[in-house]
Write a protein that holds these residues in place. Structure first.
Motif, PDB file in Angstrom:
ATOM      1  N   UNK A   1       0.817  -1.214   0.000  1.00 51.61           N
ATOM      2  CA  UNK A   1       0.000   0.000   0.000  1.00 51.61           C
ATOM      3  C   UNK A   1       0.850   1.262   0.000  1.00 51.61           C
ATOM      4  N   UNK A   2       0.461   2.202  -0.853  1.00 50.18           N
ATOM      5  CA  UNK A   2       1.033   3.542  -0.816  1.00 50.18           C
ATOM      6  C   UNK A   2      -0.030   4.531  -1.236  1.00 50.18           C
ATOM      7  N   UNK A   3       0.169   5.773  -0.857  1.00 51.41           N
ATOM      8  CA  UNK A   3      -0.809   6.811  -1.153  1.00 51.41           C
ATOM      9  C   UNK A   3      -0.080   8.084  -1.556  1.00 51.41           C
ATOM     10  N   UNK A   4      -0.695   8.829  -2.452  1.00 52.69           N
ATOM     11  CA  UNK A   4      -0.100  10.088  -2.912  1.00 52.69           C
ATOM     12  C   UNK A   4      -1.207  11.111  -3.135  1.00 52.69           C
ATOM     13  N   UNK A   5      -1.313  12.119  -2.268  1.00 48.01           N
ATOM     14  CA  UNK A   5      -2.198  13.243  -2.614  1.00 48.01           C
ATOM     15  C   UNK A   5      -1.511  14.039  -3.727  1.00 48.01           C
ATOM     16  N   UNK A   6      -1.946  13.829  -4.951  1.00 50.99           N
ATOM     17  CA  UNK A   6      -1.261  14.370  -6.126  1.00 50.99           C
ATOM     18  C   UNK A   6      -1.755  15.783  -6.406  1.00 50.99           C
ATOM     19  N   UNK A   7      -0.966  16.771  -5.990  1.00 49.02           N
ATOM     20  CA  UNK A   7      -1.335  18.173  -6.179  1.00 49.02           C
ATOM     21  C   UNK A   7      -1.296  18.506  -7.662  1.00 49.02           C
ATOM     22  N   UNK A   8      -2.412  19.031  -8.180  1.00 51.91           N
ATOM     23  CA  UNK A   8      -2.475  19.416  -9.586  1.00 51.91           C
ATOM     24  C   UNK A   8      -2.469  20.929  -9.766  1.00 51.91           C
ATOM     25  N   UNK A   9      -2.749  21.656  -8.704  1.00 50.56           N
ATOM     26  CA  UNK A   9      -2.619  23.106  -8.664  1.00 50.56           C
ATOM     27  C   UNK A   9      -2.740  23.515  -7.211  1.00 50.56           C
ATOM     28  N   UNK A  10      -2.391  24.737  -6.897  1.00 53.03           N
ATOM     29  CA  UNK A  10      -2.510  25.197  -5.517  1.00 53.03           C
ATOM     30  C   UNK A  10      -3.995  25.369  -5.216  1.00 53.03           C
ATOM     31  N   UNK A  11      -4.527  24.412  -4.433  1.00 53.38           N
ATOM     32  CA  UNK A  11      -5.951  24.419  -4.134  1.00 53.38           C
ATOM     33  C   UNK A  11      -6.687  23.184  -4.617  1.00 53.38           C
ATOM     34  N   UNK A  12      -6.027  22.320  -5.394  1.00 51.61           N
ATOM     35  CA  UNK A  12      -6.660  21.091  -5.859  1.00 51.61           C
ATOM     36  C   UNK A  12      -5.669  19.937  -5.850  1.00 51.61           C
ATOM     37  N   UNK A  13      -6.182  18.747  -5.590  1.00 52.99           N
ATOM     38  CA  UNK A  13      -5.364  17.538  -5.623  1.00 52.99           C
ATOM     39  C   UNK A  13      -6.254  16.341  -5.932  1.00 52.99           C
ATOM     40  N   UNK A  14      -5.627  15.280  -6.403  1.00 53.39           N
ATOM     41  CA  UNK A  14      -6.281  13.975  -6.506  1.00 53.39           C
ATOM     42  C   UNK A  14      -5.711  13.106  -5.395  1.00 53.39           C
ATOM     43  N   UNK A  15      -6.437  12.088  -4.976  1.00 51.17           N
ATOM     44  CA  UNK A  15      -5.960  11.184  -3.933  1.00 51.17           C
ATOM     45  C   UNK A  15      -5.729   9.814  -4.556  1.00 51.17           C
ATOM     46  N   UNK A  16      -4.456   9.445  -4.686  1.00 51.88           N
ATOM     47  CA  UNK A  16      -4.071   8.193  -5.332  1.00 51.88           C
ATOM     48  C   UNK A  16      -3.716   7.176  -4.259  1.00 51.88           C
ATOM     49  N   UNK A  17      -4.347   6.017  -4.281  1.00 49.95           N
ATOM     50  CA  UNK A  17      -4.020   4.920  -3.366  1.00 49.95           C
ATOM     51  C   UNK A  17      -3.913   3.639  -4.178  1.00 49.95           C
ATOM     52  N   UNK A  18      -2.824   2.900  -4.005  1.00 52.21           N
ATOM     53  CA  UNK A  18      -2.657   1.660  -4.753  1.00 52.21           C
ATOM     54  C   UNK A  18      -1.729   0.733  -3.990  1.00 52.21           C
ATOM     55  N   UNK A  19      -1.570  -0.493  -4.509  1.00 49.92           N
ATOM     56  CA  UNK A  19      -0.737  -1.491  -3.843  1.00 49.92           C
ATOM     57  C   UNK A  19       0.170  -2.168  -4.859  1.00 49.92           C
TER      58      UNK A  19
ATOM     59  N   UNK B   1      -9.278  15.683  -9.555  1.00 47.86           N
ATOM     60  CA  UNK B   1      -8.707  16.744  -8.726  1.00 47.86           C
ATOM     61  C   UNK B   1      -9.792  17.585  -8.072  1.00 47.86           C
ATOM     62  N   UNK B   2      -9.658  17.805  -6.778  1.00 39.71           N
ATOM     63  CA  UNK B   2     -10.718  18.450  -6.006  1.00 39.71           C
ATOM     64  C   UNK B   2     -10.117  19.261  -4.872  1.00 39.71           C
ATOM     65  N   UNK B   3     -10.845  20.294  -4.456  1.00 38.81           N
ATOM     66  CA  UNK B   3     -10.462  21.051  -3.277  1.00 38.81           C
ATOM     67  C   UNK B   3     -10.475  20.164  -2.035  1.00 38.81           C
ATOM     68  N   UNK B   4     -11.309  19.110  -2.009  1.00 35.97           N
ATOM     69  CA  UNK B   4     -11.427  18.282  -0.814  1.00 35.97           C
ATOM     70  C   UNK B   4     -10.124  17.542  -0.519  1.00 35.97           C
ATOM     71  N   UNK B   5      -9.505  16.957  -1.555  1.00 40.29           N
ATOM     72  CA  UNK B   5      -8.261  16.220  -1.330  1.00 40.29           C
ATOM     73  C   UNK B   5      -7.123  17.185  -1.021  1.00 40.29           C
ATOM     74  N   UNK B   6      -7.227  18.402  -1.547  1.00 40.25           N
ATOM     75  CA  UNK B   6      -6.262  19.433  -1.161  1.00 40.25           C
ATOM     76  C   UNK B   6      -6.382  19.745   0.327  1.00 40.25           C
ATOM     77  N   UNK B   7      -7.623  19.915   0.797  1.00 42.58           N
ATOM     78  CA  UNK B   7      -7.826  20.201   2.213  1.00 42.58           C
ATOM     79  C   UNK B   7      -7.340  19.047   3.082  1.00 42.58           C
ATOM     80  N   UNK B   8      -7.548  17.833   2.612  1.00 43.78           N
ATOM     81  CA  UNK B   8      -7.049  16.672   3.351  1.00 43.78           C
ATOM     82  C   UNK B   8      -5.527  16.738   3.451  1.00 43.78           C
TER      83      UNK B   8
END
Length: 461
Positions: A400-418, A435-442
């Motif tokens: 398992x690994x995870x990467x909040x992938x920032x796509x701009x200042x204020x947005x990110x995608x949340x990548x989780x895989x194994x 990409x969403x503000x929610x994953x950025x906030x996380x």
């Protein structure tokens, strides 16, 4: 110019508010409550806690090499699992660095002080701290030597020494060059991340060619070079300076991200934002004074190009003492890096049953992230305790690994895989890849407290 130690950034706050409004307008009240509840669950529990088990009585001498994310987490978990064991951490640094926050320092969101804390706050109660670095390991005599001349005997050894940033493997480059005009690297330090923030603004005032690199070796936080590119691009757009900049991403790989969907997403965003992908090869040399970089070409040759802004992701490998001790993997694609040879499921050394590994140093196919350390913390200490009791390791790491992938200042995608390179989303009712503000906030608000709880052996995955 906004300074990253100033917590206020009007342009970013306006952008966040606008994105939040746009996203919320597209959500039903029920969906919003799901998101809010999910985010709260992450902050409070980290999805799930490591299973409780009664402390095992033992007089074992356990030495943990490294007091970073992995070493501190493993020591804390072992302290909870064992009663009477003598546990020692070997770590020279007085400061703990929250490295997942360095990209946010480079984005102007965190200050340097927000990603640094004193190690003494996290040394587990009853655990001895040797303030020195590792000089050598002798697995036959079961002894560690430190650079201060101490000799530590052990019954069980945990190698959690992280990795070596090998800037010097690039011709003409030294680590201390990072920070010179036009030369940056988020990986070097929190201060270097702040410098990257300042340098991209300085670059934007005049424009020119910006280049971002990724090496051919395994690296920690493999998404960080992509984040560095997106952050720099967005900062210049916010400042109205992007039109004068020519962006290039240099890689020797056919893929930009190991999970196919996110590889496509990054490529599409790069194309949309005018980032050229140069996939000929890795960075070979830098002439810092002339601001020239040399890259390998597909035919094995070299190409020299100019730059005005260069972000370097250095080659990475294990520290020399791992190979010198005969503990490194000797065959396969990971052999060149001298990574610790462990079973990729149990994290037990392949030749020495009383040695375990955790964190960036281990020779596993993927997973050099802080989120992976959380998974190691729920596996490795329990397996070591099994061995203390003359049992076979009972727990398995799934990659398992995870990467909040920032796509701009204020947005990110949340990548989780194994290990399968298939997505394993925590929140299956949401599209974590959008990409969403929610994953950025996380990323900004929730992951850091979870991380520092991890150091205390809590909320392990």
């Amino acid at each position: 110019m906004h300074h990253p130690e100033d917590p206020k950034h009007p342009e970013i706050e306006k952008a966040l508010a606008r994105q939040a409004d746009e996203t919320l307008r597209g959500l039903s009240r029920r969906d919003f409550l799901k998101i809010a509840g999910a985010a709260g669950l992450v902050s409070a529990t980290g999805v799930q806690a490591a299973p409780a088990r009664a402390a095992v009585s033992s007089q074992a001498r356990i030495v943990v090499l490294g007091g970073g994310a992995a070493g501190m987490t493993m020591a804390a978990r072992l302290r909870d699992l064992l009663d009477g064991a003598r546990i020692t951490i070997v770590e020279p640094s007085e400061i703990h660095h929250y490295q997942p926050g360095w990209t946010l320092v480079a984005a102007g969101v965190y200050s340097v002080g927000e990603v640094q804390r004193r190690n003494e706050r996290y040394i587990p109660r009853g655990v001895e701290w040797v303030r020195s670095a590792v000089a050598a390991i002798d697995p036959e005599s079961q002894r560690v030597e430190t650079t201060d001349g101490d000799r530590l005997d052990y019954d069980f050894l945990v190698v959690a020494t992280g990795l070596h940033l090998d800037y010097e493997a690039i011709e003409g480059l030294r680590r201390e060059d990072i920070g010179r005009p036009g030369l940056t690297s988020l990986y070097a330090s929190a201060e270097a991340a702040r410098d990257a923030y300042e340098q991209i603004h300085a670059f934007g005032e005049h424009g020119g060619v910006a280049r971002f690199t990724i090496p051919s070796t395994p690296i920690k936080c493999a998404g960080a070079p992509i984040k560095a590119t997106f952050i720099a691009d967005d900062l210049l757009r916010t400042a109205g300076q992007r039109a004068g900049a020519d962006f290039h991403y240099h890689t020797g790989s056919d893929t930009l991200f190991s999970v196919q969907r996110f590889d496509h997403m990054v490529r599409d965003l790069y194309a949309e934002r005018g980032v050229s992908v140069n996939d000929g090869g890795a960075l070979l040399a830098v002439d810092v004074d002339a601001r020239q970089a040399q890259f390998q070409t597909r035919d094995g040759g070299r190409e020299t190009v100019d730059y005005d802004y260069l972000h370097v992701t250095p080659p990475m490998r294990a520290h020399d003492f791992v190979r010198e001790a005969g503990l490194a993997v000797e065959d396969g694609p990971l052999a060149a890096g001298g990574w610790l040879a462990v079973d990729d499921r149990t994290l037990q050394h392949t030749d020495y049953p009383n040695i375990f590994g955790a964190g960036d140093v281990v020779a596993t196919a993927i997973g050099k992230t802080a989120s992976t350390v959380r998974s190691h913390g729920a596996v490795m200490p329990d397996n070591l305790v099994d061995v203390i009791q003359d049992r076979e390791p009972s727990r398995q790491f799934d990659g398992y690994t995870s990467c909040p992938l920032i796509t701009e200042v204020g947005k990110a995608a949340l990548v989780e895989f194994d290990y399968s390179l298939e997505e394993v989303p925590t929140f299956a009712f949401l599209d974590q890849g959008a990409p969403s503000w929610m994953w950025w906030r996380l990323k900004v608000h929730m992951i850091k407290p979870l991380y520092f709880n991890m150091l205390r052996g809590r909320y392990l995955r």
